[in-house]
Motif scaffolding. Structure first.
Motif, mmCIF file in Angstrom:
data_model
loop_
_atom_site.group_PDB
_atom_site.id
_atom_site.type_symbol
_atom_site.label_atom_id
_atom_site.label_comp_id
_atom_site.label_asym_id
_atom_site.label_seq_id
_atom_site.Cartn_x
_atom_site.Cartn_y
_atom_site.Cartn_z
ATOM 1 N N TRP A 216 0.821 -1.212 0.000
ATOM 2 C CA TRP A 216 0.000 0.000 0.000
ATOM 3 C C TRP A 216 0.853 1.259 0.000
ATOM 4 O O TRP A 216 1.968 1.268 0.516
ATOM 5 C CB TRP A 216 -0.857 0.058 1.260
ATOM 6 C CG TRP A 216 -1.854 -1.010 1.451
ATOM 7 C CD1 TRP A 216 -2.526 -1.725 0.494
ATOM 8 C CD2 TRP A 216 -2.345 -1.487 2.699
ATOM 9 N NE1 TRP A 216 -3.386 -2.617 1.073
ATOM 10 C CE2 TRP A 216 -3.295 -2.489 2.443
ATOM 11 C CE3 TRP A 216 -2.069 -1.167 4.019
ATOM 12 C CZ2 TRP A 216 -3.978 -3.155 3.447
ATOM 13 C CZ3 TRP A 216 -2.742 -1.834 5.029
ATOM 14 C CH2 TRP A 216 -3.688 -2.818 4.731
ATOM 15 N N HIS A 217 0.248 2.332 -0.480
ATOM 16 C CA HIS A 217 0.805 3.669 -0.308
ATOM 17 C C HIS A 217 0.664 4.012 1.179
ATOM 18 O O HIS A 217 -0.275 3.564 1.850
ATOM 19 C CB HIS A 217 0.022 4.660 -1.170
ATOM 20 C CG HIS A 217 0.586 6.029 -1.174
ATOM 21 N ND1 HIS A 217 0.384 6.930 -0.153
ATOM 22 C CD2 HIS A 217 1.364 6.668 -2.087
ATOM 23 C CE1 HIS A 217 0.996 8.051 -0.433
ATOM 24 N NE2 HIS A 217 1.607 7.925 -1.600
ATOM 25 N N HIS B 296 -0.471 6.496 2.735
ATOM 26 C CA HIS B 296 -1.683 7.225 3.139
ATOM 27 C C HIS B 296 -2.976 6.460 2.863
ATOM 28 O O HIS B 296 -4.061 6.995 3.064
ATOM 29 C CB HIS B 296 -1.745 8.588 2.447
ATOM 30 C CG HIS B 296 -0.623 9.488 2.814
ATOM 31 N ND1 HIS B 296 -0.459 9.992 4.091
ATOM 32 C CD2 HIS B 296 0.421 9.951 2.084
ATOM 33 C CE1 HIS B 296 0.627 10.745 4.121
ATOM 34 N NE2 HIS B 296 1.179 10.730 2.924
ATOM 35 N N LYS B 297 -2.874 5.221 2.401
ATOM 36 C CA LYS B 297 -4.063 4.456 1.999
ATOM 37 C C LYS B 297 -5.099 4.367 3.117
ATOM 38 O O LYS B 297 -6.254 4.753 2.951
ATOM 39 C CB LYS B 297 -3.671 3.056 1.536
ATOM 40 C CG LYS B 297 -4.880 2.172 1.222
ATOM 41 C CD LYS B 297 -4.470 0.718 1.060
ATOM 42 C CE LYS B 297 -5.645 -0.178 0.793
ATOM 43 N NZ LYS B 297 -6.473 -0.444 1.983
ATOM 44 N N LYS C 15 -6.777 7.704 4.211
ATOM 45 C CA LYS C 15 -7.784 8.222 3.276
ATOM 46 C C LYS C 15 -9.050 7.375 3.311
ATOM 47 O O LYS C 15 -10.159 7.907 3.253
ATOM 48 C CB LYS C 15 -7.208 8.288 1.864
ATOM 49 C CG LYS C 15 -6.163 9.378 1.731
ATOM 50 C CD LYS C 15 -5.699 9.550 0.308
ATOM 51 C CE LYS C 15 -4.721 10.717 0.258
ATOM 52 N NZ LYS C 15 -4.570 11.255 -1.073
ATOM 53 N N THR D 89 -9.517 1.245 -3.287
ATOM 54 C CA THR D 89 -8.719 2.275 -3.938
ATOM 55 C C THR D 89 -8.451 1.844 -5.374
ATOM 56 O O THR D 89 -8.645 0.675 -5.731
ATOM 57 C CB THR D 89 -7.355 2.497 -3.245
ATOM 58 O OG1 THR D 89 -6.497 1.392 -3.515
ATOM 59 C CG2 THR D 89 -7.520 2.694 -1.751
ATOM 60 N N SER E 137 -7.035 -3.872 -1.856
ATOM 61 C CA SER E 137 -7.289 -2.430 -1.722
ATOM 62 C C SER E 137 -8.436 -2.123 -0.756
ATOM 63 O O SER E 137 -8.721 -0.967 -0.495
ATOM 64 C CB SER E 137 -7.610 -1.826 -3.096
ATOM 65 O OG SER E 137 -8.942 -2.072 -3.492
ATOM 66 N N ASP F 125 -7.743 7.637 -5.866
ATOM 67 C CA ASP F 125 -6.283 7.595 -5.731
ATOM 68 C C ASP F 125 -5.758 6.174 -5.905
ATOM 69 O O ASP F 125 -6.332 5.218 -5.377
ATOM 70 C CB ASP F 125 -5.868 8.105 -4.348
ATOM 71 C CG ASP F 125 -6.295 9.530 -4.103
ATOM 72 O OD1 ASP F 125 -6.212 10.343 -5.043
ATOM 73 O OD2 ASP F 125 -6.727 9.839 -2.974
ATOM 74 N N LEU G 210 -3.669 3.778 -4.548
ATOM 75 C CA LEU G 210 -3.017 3.612 -3.247
ATOM 76 C C LEU G 210 -2.651 2.162 -2.946
ATOM 77 O O LEU G 210 -2.126 1.855 -1.881
ATOM 78 C CB LEU G 210 -3.923 4.167 -2.142
ATOM 79 C CG LEU G 210 -4.306 5.638 -2.279
ATOM 80 C CD1 LEU G 210 -5.356 6.029 -1.246
ATOM 81 C CD2 LEU G 210 -3.077 6.518 -2.162
#
Length: 192
Positions: free
Chosen positions: A33-34, A36-37, A40, A56, A104, A146, A148
């Motif tokens: 994951w990113h 900030h997933k 957000k 996401t 996600s 996004d 993510l």
């Protein structure tokens, strides 16, 4: 919970049954994951109480972590489904299959407590069955725009979503099973 062997969906189901927080995220071991997933997604869930699962957008990566070129893999278009209302998601999933990447997702644990975890009778379509169950039971589904989640595509075609003869046969059998089951619990009004 440490497992001595990767049992796929069975391991995920065991994990889902032991979760204690208000929200649950699934991350398969080869994906990531990113940073900030979750932040957000949590922000979205807190302001949308009827949403049962938020997803996401997905970036496909190879085994070395390199991005796939745009429009170079069939999963890229599958994961680009547009957001819609609950009834439209149901119609979409019944006619097109699964548009969501399981790695996600952020799910309300209330959904899991009320509806149960992934259904172990399915090999390929455990996640689609869960998304259908969530939507049929009155919860919304949503995809954040996004990218993510980073979904790893294996070179050796080891992903369950790879279009091999065996995977296509399993998918066809399980999809027919899903349609038979949910046709009984979904009204025509819901899908019109």
């Amino acid at each position: 919970i440490r497992q001595p062997h990767n049992l796929g969906g069975a391991t995920t189901m065991k994990g889902l049954l032991t979760c204690k927080g208000d929200f649950v995220a699934i991350l398969n071991s080869d994906d990531y994951w990113h940073s900030h997933k979750l932040e957000k997604q949590l922000s979205y869930m807190l302001t949308h109480p009827t949403c049962g699962a938020v997803f996401t957008r997905v970036t496909l990566i190879d085994e070395e972590g390199r991005y796939f070129e745009q429009n170079s893999h069939p999963l890229q278009s599958i994961f680009l489904a547009e957001n819609r209302n609950r009834a439209s998601w149901l119609r979409y999933m019944f006619s097109h299959g699964n548009p969501f990447c399981a790695s996600s997702v952020l799910i309300r644990r209330d959904c899991l407590k009320r509806l149960g975890p992934l259904d172990g009778r399915y090999i390929q379509l455990q996640d689609l069955e869960m998304w259908l169950r969530i939507a049929i039971n009155g919860y919304d589904l949503h995809i954040l725009e996004d990218e993510l989640t980073y979904y790893r595509v294996a070179k050796n075609r080891a992903n369950m979503s790879t279009s091999t003869k065996t995977n296509r046969l399993i998918y066809t059998y399980e999809y027919a099973k899903l349609l038979r089951h949910f046709w009984q619990v979904t009204t025509l009004k819901e899908l019109s």
